[in-house]
Every structure is written in C-alpha cells, then in structure tokens.
Design an enzyme around this catalytic site. Structure first.
Site, PDB file in Angstrom:
ATOM      1  N   LYS A   1     -17.744  72.008  72.752  1.00  0.00           N
ATOM      2  CA  LYS A   1     -17.018  71.515  71.824  1.00  0.00           C
ATOM      3  C   LYS A   1     -17.982  71.469  70.462  1.00  0.00           C
ATOM      4  O   LYS A   1     -19.101  71.771  70.840  1.00  0.00           O
ATOM      5  CB  LYS A   1     -16.543  70.111  71.696  1.00  0.00           C
ATOM      6  CG  LYS A   1     -15.091  70.097  72.773  1.00  0.00           C
ATOM      7  CD  LYS A   1     -13.896  70.877  72.169  1.00  0.00           C
ATOM      8  CE  LYS A   1     -13.012  70.998  73.320  1.00  0.00           C
ATOM      9  NZ  LYS A   1     -12.424  70.167  74.275  1.00  0.00           N
TER      10      LYS A   1
HETATM   11  C1  PLP Z   1     -11.410  69.652  75.229  1.00  0.00           C
HETATM   12  C2  PLP Z   1      -9.841  69.240  75.074  1.00  0.00           C
HETATM   13  C3  PLP Z   1      -9.395  68.262  75.693  1.00  0.00           C
HETATM   14  C4  PLP Z   1     -10.056  67.349  76.638  1.00  0.00           C
HETATM   15  O1  PLP Z   1     -11.252  66.850  76.437  1.00  0.00           O
HETATM   16  P1  PLP Z   1     -12.187  66.613  77.807  1.00  0.00           P
HETATM   17  O2  PLP Z   1     -13.429  65.952  77.042  1.00  0.00           O
HETATM   18  O3  PLP Z   1     -12.728  67.760  78.335  1.00  0.00           O
HETATM   19  O4  PLP Z   1     -11.548  65.617  78.772  1.00  0.00           O
HETATM   20  C5  PLP Z   1      -8.119  67.912  75.275  1.00  0.00           C
HETATM   21  N1  PLP Z   1      -7.178  68.701  74.392  1.00  0.00           N
HETATM   22  C6  PLP Z   1      -7.844  69.707  74.037  1.00  0.00           C
HETATM   23  C7  PLP Z   1      -6.788  70.524  73.135  1.00  0.00           C
HETATM   24  C8  PLP Z   1      -9.042  69.783  74.208  1.00  0.00           C
HETATM   25  O5  PLP Z   1      -9.553  71.467  73.792  1.00  0.00           O
END
Ligand code: PLP
Length: 395
Positions: A222
C-alpha cells in the site's frame, strides 16, 4: 494491416510505452520505500523492549493519522481486513443482514461481511471513478427493496440491507457524496473501505471520513506500510472507544486483573509496526507527489496511443494514484493477456484487475445485480508498476 498484425503492433506499442517509463530493468508492481526514520524508530522499539502491544508509537501513529485524515478518531489495528470486520460489527451488521459490496474489489471487503455472519450483496461499478455506480444502484434499490420500519428490506431475500461498503479503487475516490445520499435515502449505514486511498481526497475531504466508519490498510504493497496493519476512522467518540476495546481483547483496564467484559478480538497493531508507520507517514506527501508525477509520465507515453487510455483521478478529487492503471478500448480486450505476458516476461510486473468476486467459488451464489460495467472493467484494466521510487525524489 491484417488483424493479427494490428494486434501485434498494439501489444508492442503498449509494452514499449510502459518500458519508456520503468526503464528496461525488472520492476515490481508496488514496492515499499523506507527512506526516512524507519530504522531509528524500529531500533528504538527493540532497544527499549517495547516491541508488542505496549509502547508510545501506537498512540502517536493514531494521533498522526487523525491529523492527516481529519478523522476525529483513528484506531490502529492488525490489518485492513480486521479494521473492516470491526467496523461492520460496530455498524450493527450481523446474521441475517445483507451488505452492499462492489464486485470489483479485493476479496477482503466481502470476507469481512461473512465474518459478521452477514451476506454480501454485490453491486456494479462505473467507468469514471471505478467505484460503485450510484445511479444504477438507485434504480436497482428502487425496484428491489422496500423501506419497512426504517429498514431497507430486499424484497427477494426478505433480508435487511444494513450497510454499504464503497471502495476507492486504486486510490481514486468513488462518487462518495452521491453514495452517501443514497445511503441516507434508503436507511443504509456506510462503512468505507479506504484501504487503497490513504492520501486521497474527495473535494478536500479525506476518503474514509464520509461513512459512519472508514478503514485503512498498511499492507506491504500500500501507499505507506507498517509491514501489516490497518486503522479504523470515525468521528463518533462512542464508536471509537468501542473499536479500541473490541480490538484489544475487550480488557477492562486494571492494574493486575484480567477482566474481559465481552468476547473481544486480538486485532492490536504492535508498537514495532506502529513505529514503522510513524516514519512512513512523515514522508507520505513525497511518496504521493512522486506517484502523481509518475501518472503524468505515463500520460505522456500513452497520450498518442490509440486503443488505450490511462486512468486519471476523477474531477474535483485528489487521488494518491496508489496503483496506476490503463483501460484498453473494447476492440483490444483480446490483447490484454498478450500485454500481460509480454511485460511480465521481461520482468515488468503488470496485473489485470481482480476477478469479479461474483465469479469466485465462495461468492458465486450470493445476491447480485447486473455487472455489465464491472465486467467491462475486469476485462479491460491493466495495472502498471506504481512505486514512488520510479520517480527521483526532490530533496
Ligand atoms: C489491501 C486491501 C484490503 C485489506 O487489507 P489488509 O491489510 O491486507 O488486510 C481491503 N480492501 C481493499 C480494497 C484492499 O485493497
């Protein structure tokens, strides 16, 4: 030119446009970047033994997230999925409920609904923002639901549609005001999945702060990362207190006793991860400005290419450009896999968008509206290398 030659030329042109931006070397889709105080803060945690659930960085990270997003409260948690799970519980989602979820999202959005004992009800996206289509959803809700005692009831299943989870795809803000109006009108609670959109604003208001609750992710891919981590955003002090309590095993503060007043969750973000988060947040604007410059660079390369367009931020919004993406014109859908093959072969990571959740084994039998637009997007989108490191930092 024969159709075969035309396709071949298109695949070659798209590939060389990408290479013109990334250079010839192997390039990941999105790499973490640690160019600030990360090492100092993490080392301090280790040197002082504050690596786990106690320590100053969790609190500091939460306060800094509040300052950055403008949310009154931020609660740091173990990941974006657990943030969604707790937010949906706090929005009152439980067994027998349905939750409106875009079919074009990462699987976690729907998983969190199932963790609450509820069912996802899949909705279509639109081509401008890549988020839930408010107009199409309005006519769908008008023709398939009834408001009974202030609750939106699905006339087909008889279940209450309790919540909606808009998601800001690749960092681009959804049509969140229109979706919020829709939620008000149909008595549906909004929980925003802003996992991809830290640093993205819809007319100067941060994504994830429109709904009753919003969620962030700090996974390794991210915009900023804590290794693994997430956060819950809300303006409601009562919900914030409950979120903290539920995600920290529902332990009642006491000097030595273990008193838990309900079944809680161990969804804490360790101090070690929060330390990383504090350092990452110090450089977020540098990362985002380079991600935005990267979009400009891709735009230069794709501008003059027929049959493909770069996905840009919706008007009136500032996107963090988390994942860069191109949209193939319909006549080139059949070239998508060749482009993916060709680029990945030379070490450049490109990806299609997610398979629609409605096509996945665990989700194919849940309620769903017509998916014409999400289906188009799933076939036509290609994500491109998006790391801020692709642009030199201005020091
Ligand atoms: C990355 C992501 C998540 C979840 O994140 P994690 O930290 O990996 O559990 C949820 N929704 C979307 C759209 C994402 O891109």
């Amino acid at each position: 030119m024969s159709p075969f030659e035309e396709t071949e030329e298109f695949v070659r042109d798209v590939t060389s446009s990408i290479v013109a931006v990334t250079g010839g070397e192997a390039t990941a889709l999105h790499e973490p970047e640690f160019d600030g105080n990360e090492w100092n803060y993490v080392k301090e945690c280790i040197d002082t033994n504050f690596v786990s659930s106690a320590g100053k960085y969790v609190d500091r990270f939460e306060r800094e997230l509040e300052a950055y997003t403008g949310a009154r409260h931020a609660i740091a948690v173990s990941n974006g999925t657990s943030a969604l799970h707790i937010s949906l519980l706090l929005a009152g989602v439980g067994p027998g409920d349905e939750v409106l979820v875009p079919a074009l999202t990462f699987v976690a959005t729907a998983n969190a609904v199932i963790y609450c004992g509820a069912e996802p009800h899949f909705v279509d996206s639109e081509l401008d923002s890549l988020g839930i289509d408010p107009e199409k959803l309005r006519s769908y809700l008008e023709s398939t639901t009834t408001l009974i005692a202030g609750q939106c009831r699905n006339r087909v299943s008889g279940k209450v549609i309790r919540a909606m989870v808009p998601m800001h795809t690749f960092g681009h803000p959804s049509k969140i005001r229109e979706l919020l109006d829709l939620c008000m009108e149909f008595s549906i609670t909004m929980v925003e999945d802003a996992a991809e959109s830290l640093g993205s604003f819809y007319s100067n208001k941060h994504t994830g702060t429109f709904g009753l609750l919003g969620t962030l992710s700090f996974n390794g891919n991210k915009t900023i990362t804590t290794g693994g981590g997430g956060a819950i955003l809300t303006d409601d002090s009562n919900l914030a207190r409950k979120a903290k309590h539920l995600t920290t095993t529902a332990k009642v503060p006491h000097k030595w006793r273990y008193i838990h007043d309900e079944v809680g969750y161990n969804y804490r973000l360790p101090n070690l991860n929060a330390a990383l988060g504090c350092a990452q947040l110090e450089n977020i604007e540098s990362k985002i400005s380079r991600k935005r410059a990267l979009s400009e660079l891709y735009q230069e390369k794709f501008n003059n290419l027929n049959g493909v367009s770069l996905i840009r931020e919706p008007t009136g919004c500032r996107s963090n450009y988390w994942l860069q993406a191109i949209l193939l014109n319909p006549q080139f859908i059949s070239s998508r896999d060749q482009i993916l093959e060709r680029t990945n072969e030379i070490g450049i990571s490109t990806r299609p968008a997610w398979d629609l959740l409605t096509t996945l084994k665990p989700y194919k039998d849940f309620p769903s509206m017509d998916m014409a637009q999400a289906d188009e997007l799933a076939k036509r989108v290609i994500n491109l290398p998006s790391s801020p490191q692709l642009i030199k930092a201005k020091k």
